[in-house]
Scaffold this active site. Structure first.
Site, PDB file in Angstrom:
ATOM      1  N   ARG A  38       0.737  -1.210   0.027  1.00 18.33           N
ATOM      2  CA  ARG A  38       0.012  -0.118   0.063  1.00 18.33           C
ATOM      3  C   ARG A  38       0.640   1.400   0.110  1.00 18.33           C
ATOM      4  O   ARG A  38       0.419   2.180  -0.320  1.00 18.33           O
ATOM      5  CB  ARG A  38      -0.929   0.024   1.133  1.00 18.33           C
ATOM      6  CG  ARG A  38      -2.013   1.296   1.244  1.00 18.33           C
ATOM      7  CD  ARG A  38      -2.880   0.857   2.523  1.00 18.33           C
ATOM      8  NE  ARG A  38      -4.110   1.912   2.371  1.00 18.33           N
ATOM      9  CZ  ARG A  38      -4.636   2.682   3.335  1.00 18.33           C
ATOM     10  NH1 ARG A  38      -3.715   2.787   4.287  1.00 18.33           N
ATOM     11  NH2 ARG A  38      -5.470   3.471   3.084  1.00 18.33           N
ATOM     12  N   ILE A  64      -7.908   7.053  -1.120  1.00 17.88           N
ATOM     13  CA  ILE A  64      -7.609   5.650  -0.752  1.00 17.88           C
ATOM     14  C   ILE A  64      -8.192   5.010   0.256  1.00 17.88           C
ATOM     15  O   ILE A  64      -8.249   5.397   1.326  1.00 17.88           O
ATOM     16  CB  ILE A  64      -6.221   5.376  -0.975  1.00 17.88           C
ATOM     17  CG1 ILE A  64      -5.926   3.848  -0.960  1.00 17.88           C
ATOM     18  CG2 ILE A  64      -5.527   5.964   0.416  1.00 17.88           C
ATOM     19  CD1 ILE A  64      -4.099   3.782  -1.001  1.00 17.88           C
ATOM     20  N   SER A  65      -9.210   3.862  -0.066  1.00 15.16           N
ATOM     21  CA  SER A  65      -9.950   3.359   0.980  1.00 15.16           C
ATOM     22  C   SER A  65      -9.288   2.756   2.177  1.00 15.16           C
ATOM     23  O   SER A  65      -8.047   2.102   1.988  1.00 15.16           O
ATOM     24  CB  SER A  65     -10.870   2.066   0.404  1.00 15.16           C
ATOM     25  OG  SER A  65     -12.067   2.717  -0.517  1.00 15.16           O
ATOM     26  N   GLN A  66      -9.885   2.425   3.321  1.00 11.46           N
ATOM     27  CA  GLN A  66      -8.866   1.741   4.314  1.00 11.46           C
ATOM     28  C   GLN A  66      -8.778   0.203   3.714  1.00 11.46           C
ATOM     29  O   GLN A  66      -9.816  -0.686   3.366  1.00 11.46           O
ATOM     30  CB  GLN A  66      -9.630   2.030   5.621  1.00 11.46           C
ATOM     31  CG  GLN A  66     -11.072   1.318   5.733  1.00 11.46           C
ATOM     32  CD  GLN A  66     -11.765   1.516   7.028  1.00 11.46           C
ATOM     33  OE1 GLN A  66     -12.566   2.575   7.093  1.00 11.46           O
ATOM     34  NE2 GLN A  66     -11.533   0.826   8.234  1.00 11.46           N
ATOM     35  N   PHE A 207     -18.279   6.390   1.071  1.00 12.67           N
ATOM     36  CA  PHE A 207     -17.406   6.479   0.103  1.00 12.67           C
ATOM     37  C   PHE A 207     -17.739   7.828  -0.857  1.00 12.67           C
ATOM     38  O   PHE A 207     -18.791   8.186  -0.438  1.00 12.67           O
ATOM     39  CB  PHE A 207     -17.601   5.444  -1.238  1.00 12.67           C
ATOM     40  CG  PHE A 207     -16.913   4.155  -0.850  1.00 12.67           C
ATOM     41  CD1 PHE A 207     -15.533   3.749  -1.494  1.00 12.67           C
ATOM     42  CD2 PHE A 207     -17.363   2.997   0.043  1.00 12.67           C
ATOM     43  CE1 PHE A 207     -15.075   2.668  -1.188  1.00 12.67           C
ATOM     44  CE2 PHE A 207     -16.776   1.902   0.281  1.00 12.67           C
ATOM     45  CZ  PHE A 207     -15.586   1.664  -0.510  1.00 12.67           C
TER      46      PHE A 207
END
Length: 217
Positions: A38, A64-66, A207
């Site tokens: 990541r 950027i998503s968890q 989101f």
């Protein structure tokens, strides 16, 4: 992550533990998330937080998503090694990179040219040749490559978008956040059967909205 660095090795161990503790248990998904660093997708002032289980800001007002949400969405798709996958919302490219480890072919689309260019550069650097990134209006999918075995949407729509449902192969799965506001969204798993669609609600999420058109970056 550089496993020769003791600090990095410790971070990796904590990273994978956090994924498991949040319900990411599929071994193939965990292996893919261990393989894809990541840190390659998080730069600048947030680089030190790359291995925390939190969403982080990226360019163009996106995030950027968890990692745990990335893992749970990927797990819900149940990707097979022969699958052709469409991702709507390239963002940093992190999710597409993980999908590419699991699937035969990944098409990822975004309305922001800058994000697509930057993601493509990382894909080349990481040696991920089975990803094709395009600048298009993701709400209409990628009809010229349809049907898809799996579709993943990383932006919230009011309802599962009709054009995307139509591009899902019979027997295929789509995972999409659905909600009418930024605060109340549900992650929905859609299966396409011979006579229609089945919907399962997975969990609450948050989101950015799915917007139509190409952004003027």
């Amino acid at each position: 992550m550089n496993s020769d660095d003791p600090d990095q090795a410790e971070r990796k161990m904590r990273f994978l533990y956090a994924l498991r503790s949040k319900g990411v248990t599929d071994k193939r998904v965990l292996t893919a998330m261990e393989k894809i660093d990541r840190g390659a997708f998080v730069t600048g002032i947030f680089a030190e937080r790359a291995y925390e289980d939190v969403p982080l800001p990226i360019a163009c007002g996106q995030t950027i998503s968890q990692p745990s949400v990335v893992g749970l969405m990927t797990q819900a798709l149940d990707i097979g090694p022969r699958d052709k996958v469409l991702e709507v919302g390239t963002g940093s490219g992190y999710q597409a990179a993980i999908l590419s480890v699991l699937a035969r072919r990944v098409y990822t689309v975004d309305r922001h040219r800058m994000l697509v260019r930057e993601a493509e550069a990382i894909f080349r650097e990481l040696g991920l040749p089975n990803i094709t990134a395009r600048v298009v209006d993701g709400s209409f999918g990628l009809p010229e490559q349809a049907p898809f075995d799996k579709i993943l949407v990383t932006a919230a729509a009011e309802d599962p978008p009709g054009p995307l449902l139509a591009q899902l192969r019979i027997g295929g799965i789509m995972v999409v956040p659905v909600g009418q506001s930024d605060h109340v969204q549900s992650l929905i798993k859609v299966r396409r059967g011979p006579s229609g669609y089945e919907y399962d609600e997975l969990r609450a999420v948050r989101f950015v909205p799915l917007l139509e058109g190409i952004a003027q970056d």
